[in-house]
Enzyme design. Sequence first.
Site, PDB file in Angstrom:
ATOM      1  N   LYS A  42     -15.497  13.781   4.834  1.00  0.00           N
ATOM      2  CA  LYS A  42     -14.899  14.877   4.093  1.00  0.00           C
ATOM      3  C   LYS A  42     -14.253  15.877   5.038  1.00  0.00           C
ATOM      4  O   LYS A  42     -13.468  16.710   4.626  1.00  0.00           O
ATOM      5  CB  LYS A  42     -15.988  15.622   3.289  1.00  0.00           C
ATOM      6  CG  LYS A  42     -16.706  14.754   2.296  1.00  0.00           C
ATOM      7  CD  LYS A  42     -17.859  15.577   1.630  1.00  0.00           C
ATOM      8  CE  LYS A  42     -19.151  14.863   1.886  1.00  0.00           C
ATOM      9  NZ  LYS A  42     -20.304  15.572   1.273  1.00  0.00           N
ATOM     10  N   GLY A  43     -14.593  15.756   6.323  1.00  0.00           N
ATOM     11  CA  GLY A  43     -14.203  16.776   7.285  1.00  0.00           C
ATOM     12  C   GLY A  43     -12.705  17.015   7.429  1.00  0.00           C
ATOM     13  O   GLY A  43     -12.275  18.133   7.692  1.00  0.00           O
ATOM     14  N   GLU A  98      -8.041  13.159  11.432  1.00  0.00           N
ATOM     15  CA  GLU A  98      -9.470  13.416  11.637  1.00  0.00           C
ATOM     16  C   GLU A  98      -9.684  14.895  11.964  1.00  0.00           C
ATOM     17  O   GLU A  98      -8.784  15.578  12.461  1.00  0.00           O
ATOM     18  CB  GLU A  98      -9.935  12.481  12.766  1.00  0.00           C
ATOM     19  CG  GLU A  98     -11.371  12.386  13.123  1.00  0.00           C
ATOM     20  CD  GLU A  98     -12.414  12.251  12.032  1.00  0.00           C
ATOM     21  OE1 GLU A  98     -12.405  13.075  11.105  1.00  0.00           O
ATOM     22  OE2 GLU A  98     -13.287  11.378  12.163  1.00  0.00           O
ATOM     23  N   ASP A  99     -10.870  15.389  11.646  1.00  0.00           N
ATOM     24  CA  ASP A  99     -11.167  16.795  11.967  1.00  0.00           C
ATOM     25  C   ASP A  99     -11.504  16.973  13.443  1.00  0.00           C
ATOM     26  O   ASP A  99     -11.011  17.876  14.105  1.00  0.00           O
ATOM     27  CB  ASP A  99     -12.307  17.341  11.072  1.00  0.00           C
ATOM     28  CG  ASP A  99     -13.551  16.439  11.046  1.00  0.00           C
ATOM     29  OD1 ASP A  99     -13.537  15.358  11.678  1.00  0.00           O
ATOM     30  OD2 ASP A  99     -14.531  16.816  10.383  1.00  0.00           O
ATOM     31  N   ASP A 102     -15.484  13.341  18.752  1.00  0.00           N
ATOM     32  CA  ASP A 102     -16.601  13.712  19.615  1.00  0.00           C
ATOM     33  C   ASP A 102     -16.947  12.495  20.475  1.00  0.00           C
ATOM     34  O   ASP A 102     -16.334  12.265  21.521  1.00  0.00           O
ATOM     35  CB  ASP A 102     -17.763  14.166  18.724  1.00  0.00           C
ATOM     36  CG  ASP A 102     -18.935  14.748  19.494  1.00  0.00           C
ATOM     37  OD1 ASP A 102     -18.873  14.792  20.720  1.00  0.00           O
ATOM     38  OD2 ASP A 102     -19.921  15.159  18.848  1.00  0.00           O
ATOM     39  N   LYS A 130     -13.114  16.883  21.458  1.00  0.00           N
ATOM     40  CA  LYS A 130     -14.254  17.310  22.261  1.00  0.00           C
ATOM     41  C   LYS A 130     -14.474  16.241  23.333  1.00  0.00           C
ATOM     42  O   LYS A 130     -15.362  15.399  23.213  1.00  0.00           O
ATOM     43  CB  LYS A 130     -15.473  17.391  21.331  1.00  0.00           C
ATOM     44  CG  LYS A 130     -16.531  18.381  21.749  1.00  0.00           C
ATOM     45  CD  LYS A 130     -17.801  18.122  20.938  1.00  0.00           C
ATOM     46  CE  LYS A 130     -17.976  19.066  19.779  1.00  0.00           C
ATOM     47  NZ  LYS A 130     -19.306  18.909  19.143  1.00  0.00           N
ATOM     48  N   PHE A 151     -21.553  22.665  18.981  1.00  0.00           N
ATOM     49  CA  PHE A 151     -21.397  22.281  17.581  1.00  0.00           C
ATOM     50  C   PHE A 151     -20.566  23.331  16.864  1.00  0.00           C
ATOM     51  O   PHE A 151     -20.924  24.503  16.816  1.00  0.00           O
ATOM     52  CB  PHE A 151     -22.746  22.087  16.905  1.00  0.00           C
ATOM     53  CG  PHE A 151     -22.637  21.265  15.665  1.00  0.00           C
ATOM     54  CD1 PHE A 151     -22.482  19.891  15.734  1.00  0.00           C
ATOM     55  CD2 PHE A 151     -22.660  21.860  14.416  1.00  0.00           C
ATOM     56  CE1 PHE A 151     -22.345  19.115  14.590  1.00  0.00           C
ATOM     57  CE2 PHE A 151     -22.530  21.108  13.259  1.00  0.00           C
ATOM     58  CZ  PHE A 151     -22.378  19.732  13.344  1.00  0.00           C
ATOM     59  N   VAL A 152     -19.429  22.900  16.309  1.00  0.00           N
ATOM     60  CA  VAL A 152     -18.522  23.851  15.660  1.00  0.00           C
ATOM     61  C   VAL A 152     -18.472  23.586  14.158  1.00  0.00           C
ATOM     62  O   VAL A 152     -18.674  22.459  13.717  1.00  0.00           O
ATOM     63  CB  VAL A 152     -17.104  23.783  16.273  1.00  0.00           C
ATOM     64  CG1 VAL A 152     -17.133  24.250  17.718  1.00  0.00           C
ATOM     65  CG2 VAL A 152     -16.507  22.386  16.178  1.00  0.00           C
ATOM     66  N   ASP A 158     -18.797  20.736   9.006  1.00  0.00           N
ATOM     67  CA  ASP A 158     -19.974  21.256   8.329  1.00  0.00           C
ATOM     68  C   ASP A 158     -21.198  21.291   9.219  1.00  0.00           C
ATOM     69  O   ASP A 158     -21.271  20.625  10.244  1.00  0.00           O
ATOM     70  CB  ASP A 158     -20.318  20.355   7.135  1.00  0.00           C
ATOM     71  CG  ASP A 158     -20.873  19.000   7.586  1.00  0.00           C
ATOM     72  OD1 ASP A 158     -20.178  18.314   8.353  1.00  0.00           O
ATOM     73  OD2 ASP A 158     -22.014  18.651   7.200  1.00  0.00           O
ATOM     74  N   ARG A 164     -17.799  24.140   5.373  1.00  0.00           N
ATOM     75  CA  ARG A 164     -16.522  23.428   5.372  1.00  0.00           C
ATOM     76  C   ARG A 164     -15.397  24.305   4.855  1.00  0.00           C
ATOM     77  O   ARG A 164     -14.231  24.107   5.180  1.00  0.00           O
ATOM     78  CB  ARG A 164     -16.602  22.185   4.468  1.00  0.00           C
ATOM     79  CG  ARG A 164     -17.530  21.096   4.963  1.00  0.00           C
ATOM     80  CD  ARG A 164     -17.289  19.833   4.132  1.00  0.00           C
ATOM     81  NE  ARG A 164     -18.357  18.869   4.244  1.00  0.00           N
ATOM     82  CZ  ARG A 164     -18.459  17.943   5.208  1.00  0.00           C
ATOM     83  NH1 ARG A 164     -17.538  17.879   6.153  1.00  0.00           N
ATOM     84  NH2 ARG A 164     -19.457  17.087   5.240  1.00  0.00           N
TER      85      ARG A 164
HETATM   86  P1  XMP Z   1     -17.543  10.782  16.617  1.00  0.00           P
HETATM   87  O1  XMP Z   1     -18.755  11.133  17.437  1.00  0.00           O
HETATM   88  O2  XMP Z   1     -17.678   9.453  15.950  1.00  0.00           O
HETATM   89  O3  XMP Z   1     -17.664  11.876  15.512  1.00  0.00           O
HETATM   90  O4  XMP Z   1     -16.261  10.959  17.360  1.00  0.00           O
HETATM   91  C1  XMP Z   1     -16.747  12.144  14.593  1.00  0.00           C
HETATM   92  C2  XMP Z   1     -17.420  12.874  13.473  1.00  0.00           C
HETATM   93  O5  XMP Z   1     -18.582  13.571  13.930  1.00  0.00           O
HETATM   94  C3  XMP Z   1     -18.693  14.811  13.314  1.00  0.00           C
HETATM   95  N1  XMP Z   1     -18.799  15.870  14.354  1.00  0.00           N
HETATM   96  C4  XMP Z   1     -18.952  17.171  14.124  1.00  0.00           C
HETATM   97  N2  XMP Z   1     -19.082  17.829  12.964  1.00  0.00           N
HETATM   98  N3  XMP Z   1     -19.229  19.865  14.155  1.00  0.00           N
HETATM   99  C5  XMP Z   1     -19.231  19.177  12.993  1.00  0.00           C
HETATM  100  O6  XMP Z   1     -19.342  19.796  11.950  1.00  0.00           O
HETATM  101  C6  XMP Z   1     -19.112  19.280  15.364  1.00  0.00           C
HETATM  102  O7  XMP Z   1     -19.101  19.948  16.388  1.00  0.00           O
HETATM  103  C7  XMP Z   1     -18.969  17.847  15.336  1.00  0.00           C
HETATM  104  N4  XMP Z   1     -18.821  16.913  16.311  1.00  0.00           N
HETATM  105  C8  XMP Z   1     -18.711  15.731  15.666  1.00  0.00           C
HETATM  106  C9  XMP Z   1     -17.477  14.968  12.467  1.00  0.00           C
HETATM  107  O8  XMP Z   1     -17.834  14.747  11.146  1.00  0.00           O
HETATM  108  C10 XMP Z   1     -16.507  13.911  12.912  1.00  0.00           C
HETATM  109  O9  XMP Z   1     -15.743  13.402  11.869  1.00  0.00           O
HETATM  110 MG    MG Z   2     -16.278  13.858   9.812  1.00  0.00          MG
END
Ligand code: XMP
Ligand code: MG
Length: 179
Positions: A42-43, A98-99, A102, A130, A151-152, A158, A164
């Site tokens: 949903k991000g 994508e939001d 990470d 990130k 963590f943001v 979220d 969100r």
């Molecule tokens: P990956 O690790 O697969 O992660 O690249 C992607 C998803 O992880 C979530 N994510 C976060 N969500 N604050 C959040 O609210 C953060 O700092 C954070 N870091 C990763 C996110 O849903 C993303 O789509």
């Molecule tokens: Mg996400």
Amino acid sequence: MRDEIKEVLISEEEIQQKVRELGGVLTKEYEGRFPLVVGVLKGALPFMADLTKRIDTHIELDFMDVSSYGAGTVTSGEVKIVKDLNTSVEGRDVLIVEDIIDSGLTLSYLVKLFHYRKAKSVKIVTLLDKPDGRKVDLVPDLAGFTVPDAFVVGYGLDFAERYRNLPYIGVLKPEIYGT
Ligand code: XMP
Ligand code: MG
């Protein structure tokens, strides 16, 4: 809600300015190609809504819901398809929205999946990157902002499904995620 935010990292104005810039780049890139723009739920929802309005050429929208996270802040490394696309990607130029990237696990899974399904091209635009969190080698084609390994929340991101709907990106006060 807003008194639970320790610090605003990226303001609403900065986000909207960046979204206009990215929209301009994508308009040039995809002019005449009718790409399938895939939002990762949903991000990515707020970013997807704002960004697509700044892409000034024909596009098709679709959504996927994949999860690698539980309710907390630590990645499980597992990617699960919760909702698949309604559209076939075969022969299509696909742009994943994508939001945040990470670990890169979610996106590297999706990129492989769309190649396997015979997409013509697969590109990634992410609002936040990130790079310190990476577990796999993945570089987005376009990224709005680089963020530190904290963590943001906000603008789609979220903590336990909250925040969100904030119009900016911020960091929570430690007492909020500590409880
Ligand atoms: P990956 O690790 O697969 O992660 O690249 C992607 C998803 O992880 C979530 N994510 C976060 N969500 N604050 C959040 O609210 C953060 O700092 C954070 N870091 C990763 C996110 O849903 C993303 O789509
Ligand atoms: Mg996400």
